[in-house]
Design a protein around this motif. Sequence first.
Motif, mmCIF file in Angstrom:
data_model
loop_
_atom_site.group_PDB
_atom_site.id
_atom_site.type_symbol
_atom_site.label_atom_id
_atom_site.label_comp_id
_atom_site.label_asym_id
_atom_site.label_seq_id
_atom_site.Cartn_x
_atom_site.Cartn_y
_atom_site.Cartn_z
ATOM 1 N N THR A 125 0.963 -1.138 -0.217
ATOM 2 C CA THR A 125 0.396 -0.015 -0.002
ATOM 3 C C THR A 125 0.610 1.584 0.062
ATOM 4 N N VAL B 42 -11.114 2.871 8.019
ATOM 5 C CA VAL B 42 -11.331 3.126 6.226
ATOM 6 C C VAL B 42 -12.554 2.312 5.997
ATOM 7 N N GLU C 197 -15.525 2.081 3.315
ATOM 8 C CA GLU C 197 -16.277 0.566 2.350
ATOM 9 C C GLU C 197 -17.393 0.990 2.292
ATOM 10 N N MET D 294 -5.612 -12.887 1.886
ATOM 11 C CA MET D 294 -5.613 -13.626 0.517
ATOM 12 C C MET D 294 -4.387 -13.642 -0.463
HETATM 13 C C1 FAD Z 1 -11.907 -8.419 1.183
HETATM 14 C C2 FAD Z 1 -11.482 -7.539 1.597
HETATM 15 C C3 FAD Z 1 -10.742 -5.656 1.743
HETATM 16 C C4 FAD Z 1 -10.117 -5.122 1.430
HETATM 17 N N1 FAD Z 1 -10.687 -3.290 1.805
HETATM 18 C C5 FAD Z 1 -9.968 -2.837 1.923
HETATM 19 C C6 FAD Z 1 -10.202 -1.394 1.586
HETATM 20 O O1 FAD Z 1 -11.237 -1.094 0.972
HETATM 21 N N2 FAD Z 1 -9.424 -0.361 1.895
HETATM 22 C C7 FAD Z 1 -8.084 -0.615 2.840
HETATM 23 O O2 FAD Z 1 -7.531 0.382 3.011
HETATM 24 N N3 FAD Z 1 -7.901 -2.327 2.874
HETATM 25 C C8 FAD Z 1 -8.549 -2.834 2.751
HETATM 26 N N4 FAD Z 1 -8.336 -4.180 2.735
HETATM 27 C C9 FAD Z 1 -7.418 -4.606 3.767
HETATM 28 C C10 FAD Z 1 -5.383 -4.547 2.907
HETATM 29 O O3 FAD Z 1 -6.089 -5.798 1.645
HETATM 30 C C11 FAD Z 1 -4.631 -4.432 3.338
HETATM 31 O O4 FAD Z 1 -4.246 -3.274 4.594
HETATM 32 C C12 FAD Z 1 -3.472 -4.811 2.379
HETATM 33 O O5 FAD Z 1 -3.231 -6.388 1.658
HETATM 34 C C13 FAD Z 1 -2.136 -4.151 3.312
HETATM 35 O O6 FAD Z 1 -1.066 -4.294 2.088
HETATM 36 P P1 FAD Z 1 0.233 -4.113 2.900
HETATM 37 O O7 FAD Z 1 0.810 -5.522 1.732
HETATM 38 O O8 FAD Z 1 0.543 -2.939 2.372
HETATM 39 O O9 FAD Z 1 0.444 -4.863 3.827
HETATM 40 P P2 FAD Z 1 0.717 -6.136 4.926
HETATM 41 O O10 FAD Z 1 2.902 -5.395 4.460
HETATM 42 O O11 FAD Z 1 0.895 -6.868 4.266
HETATM 43 O O12 FAD Z 1 0.339 -5.816 6.325
HETATM 44 C C14 FAD Z 1 0.967 -4.804 7.108
HETATM 45 C C15 FAD Z 1 -0.124 -4.979 8.339
HETATM 46 O O13 FAD Z 1 -1.418 -4.538 8.561
HETATM 47 C C16 FAD Z 1 -2.316 -5.255 8.361
HETATM 48 N N5 FAD Z 1 -3.483 -6.756 7.527
HETATM 49 C C17 FAD Z 1 -2.567 -7.157 6.157
HETATM 50 N N6 FAD Z 1 -3.632 -7.391 5.640
HETATM 51 C C18 FAD Z 1 -4.818 -7.218 6.495
HETATM 52 C C19 FAD Z 1 -6.366 -8.183 5.881
HETATM 53 N N7 FAD Z 1 -6.615 -8.036 5.508
HETATM 54 N N8 FAD Z 1 -7.392 -6.569 7.083
HETATM 55 C C20 FAD Z 1 -6.137 -5.967 7.784
HETATM 56 N N9 FAD Z 1 -5.230 -5.625 8.217
HETATM 57 C C21 FAD Z 1 -4.523 -6.427 7.295
HETATM 58 C C22 FAD Z 1 -1.407 -6.169 9.461
HETATM 59 O O14 FAD Z 1 -1.642 -5.784 10.936
HETATM 60 C C23 FAD Z 1 -0.340 -6.440 9.042
HETATM 61 O O15 FAD Z 1 0.849 -6.302 9.857
HETATM 62 C C24 FAD Z 1 -9.187 -5.404 2.514
HETATM 63 C C25 FAD Z 1 -8.579 -6.436 2.914
HETATM 64 C C26 FAD Z 1 -9.533 -7.815 1.901
HETATM 65 C C27 FAD Z 1 -9.518 -8.695 2.927
#
Ligand code: FAD
Length: 285
Positions: free
Chosen positions: A70, A108, A112, A214
């Motif tokens: 992100t 956030v 959504e 996922m």
């Molecule tokens: C169906 C679905 C819809 C989503 N919609 C949104 C959205 O609209 N906006 C948004 O900002 N995020 C959303 N998320 C969460 C988003 O997918 C994660 O924040 C993202 O994968 C983080 O990726 P990264 O590589 O930046 O961080 P990563 O390095 O993968 O994660 C950093 C930290 O974020 C947290 N994290 C990681 N994955 C998730 C997750 N799936 N849910 C909650 N916390 C998580 C954990 O604390 C982790 O340590 C959604 C998740 C799902 C499954």
Amino acid sequence: MFKIVSREVVGPNLISLRIYAPQIAESARAGQFVIFRIDEFGERVPLTIAGADAQTGLVRIIFQTIGKTTFKLALLNAGDCIRDFAGPFGTPTEIKKYGVVAAVAGGVGAAEVLPVINALKQSENKVIAITGARCKDLLILEEEIKAASDEFLVSTNDGSCGVRGIVTDVLKNVFNSQKIDMVYAIGPVPMMQAVADITKEKNIKTLVSLNPIMVDGTGMCGSCRVTVGGKTKFVCVDGPEFDGHLINWNELISRLALFKDAEKTALEEFKKSGQHHPECKCRQE
Ligand SMILES: Cc1cc2nc3c(=O)[nH]c(=O)nc-3n(C[C@H](O)[C@H](O)[C@H](O)COP(=O)(O)OP(=O)(O)OC[C@H]3O[C@@H](n4cnc5c(N)ncnc54)[C@H](O)[C@@H]3O)c2cc1C
Ligand code: FES
């Protein structure tokens, strides 16, 4: 390749992008999500479809900069392209005429929840939107949510806007003043669990939108597995929305933490690489 048509900062560490993806824009329904990859080496990340316009072909996503992917996405600007943008995934929200619906959103989740409120309104529900944040400055999309709903209620932990406290305090007040037929909750897992605990006592139907880790988004890899009513479900195909009273919350919380160390290392390496967006606050942490 998918082109970013517009980019807007909507709150602290929160960015809204509109991406040209006409096929997704045409078929997307409330509650569904996309999975994107920035480049061919990137990880797949799910994000809720915060808006879709079949006329312009634009799909809106709103995301929090939280980890490596992100942060990388936040570096892109209007005119840039991303490698993959697939969807819509997931089962759409069960939209029907419930009566009075309380739509509760944290963090956030406030972004959504917008398409769900719009769809509920189209089915002639009265929608009471409740959003919460630590303080006034962290509230997002207030005007859009206010315009979409019948009533808009806010909580802040420090009392700088709305009720001093958390969203469940506001929800309890709402229960004292009117009959609620359905509750929809989206946001941090502890918040959704707290909402479901309250509504279970009152026997009010409650849908929650789950956010497990996922990978493929097709029900094949098993990474998004949750237990609902004692049965195994895959959030990417069976969800993301489920009956909040039937979720095994402890299992969900422990599975969300599975990759914490790897995620932390990936973010630290990314920060060390020196790629930072002007709005990025990570160097100040
Ligand atoms: C169906 C679905 C819809 C989503 N919609 C949104 C959205 O609209 N906006 C948004 O900002 N995020 C959303 N998320 C969460 C988003 O997918 C994660 O924040 C993202 O994968 C983080 O990726 P990264 O590589 O930046 O961080 P990563 O390095 O993968 O994660 C950093 C930290 O974020 C947290 N994290 C990681 N994955 C998730 C997750 N799936 N849910 C909650 N916390 C998580 C954990 O604390 C982790 O340590 C959604 C998740 C799902 C499954
Ligand atoms: S993301 Fe692989 S089964 Fe759901």
